[in-house]
Enzyme design. Sequence first.
Site, PDB file in Angstrom:
ATOM      1  CB  SER A  28      -0.919   0.007   1.225  1.00 28.60           C
ATOM      2  OG  SER A  28      -0.154  -0.106   2.415  1.00 28.60           O
TER       3      SER A  28
ATOM      4  CG  HIS B  25      -3.197  -1.042  -2.341  1.00 26.09           C
ATOM      5  ND1 HIS B  25      -3.465   0.274  -2.003  1.00 26.09           N
ATOM      6  CD2 HIS B  25      -3.394  -1.763  -1.196  1.00 26.09           C
ATOM      7  CE1 HIS B  25      -3.790   0.338  -0.731  1.00 26.09           C
ATOM      8  NE2 HIS B  25      -3.753  -0.880  -0.218  1.00 26.09           N
TER       9      HIS B  25
ATOM     10  CD  GLU C  51      -3.503   3.223  -4.629  1.00 24.80           C
ATOM     11  OE1 GLU C  51      -3.502   4.464  -4.592  1.00 24.80           O
ATOM     12  OE2 GLU C  51      -3.247   2.512  -3.614  1.00 24.80           O
TER      13      GLU C  51
ATOM     14  CG  ASN D 134      -2.397   3.813   2.431  1.00 20.60           C
ATOM     15  OD1 ASN D 134      -3.424   3.972   3.069  1.00 20.60           O
ATOM     16  ND2 ASN D 134      -1.939   2.620   2.116  1.00 20.60           N
TER      17      ASN D 134
END
Length: 296
Positions: free
Chosen positions: A120, A141, A153, A191
């Site tokens: 991530s 991800h 992602e 993130n």
Amino acid sequence: MAEVRSIGVVGGGQMGSGIAQLAAVHGVDVWLHDTDAEALTRATKSISTSIQRFVSKGQLSQEVATGALQRLRCTSNLEELCSADVIIEAIVESEDAKKKLFSELDKLAKGSAILASNTSSISITRLAFATSRPCQVIGMHFMNPPPIMKLVEIVRGADTSEETFNLTKALAERFGKTVICSQDYSGFIINRILMPMINEAFFTLYTGVATKKDIDTGMKLGTNHPMGPLELADFIGLDVCLSIMKVLHAGLGDSKYVPCPLLQQYVDAGRLGRKRGIGVYNYRKVTGATNLSSRI
């Protein structure tokens, strides 16, 4: 473009088992690997329970559920993944551990196999450098839990080929996911935005601005978030949040990404969130004795 018939998933934790379940339900043969036999036992039980829950809700037929469980195989022998078309890594969020694994996978995987990471935050370019096939390394991800969350992602490293990207995107869409694409910068999209918010929530608690309950209630009712940031941190794992903040700070070099001391303290104390029964909140059945302060 060849269709993916089999995948390997390395890591039998919540993310790895969720990815394995997702693939098996969508008709892909799966090898789920973990070095810990007990982790594989827990993963198998979790997957079976989750699939049956989907059946009981009318979201899956019993036929599909039975087929999915038949397509899932577990192993502690990494060599069993040698015939997989795609291998997805879902181990601890440590660059050194991932690089070591990617080097091993590169040696045993067939030449055409794609090596994907569920990281991530960690650089796909650096993970790819640990292999002899950087054009076939990509970030994939999944959000937690993978069988439910709609997003994947995808992150292209410096050398990721168009063919690798297209096949990975097609696989995610086959799993029923919406795909977003990020450049290979620390934290990617999700993130890069989410973790600083969680970190700031810890600072808000650390400096005594408000209680944990009021912080979470404020964000849920004031900004329409389904979970408050501290509750979400417990769900993700405080060790994971801390690791990502360190990656952001090292990769982007801005002091705004320095982890909150309270987050570091919780991790040092083993208070990692739901998976340990205690994090910001206490999830254990209280039987007496321990009196935990509202701040720590």
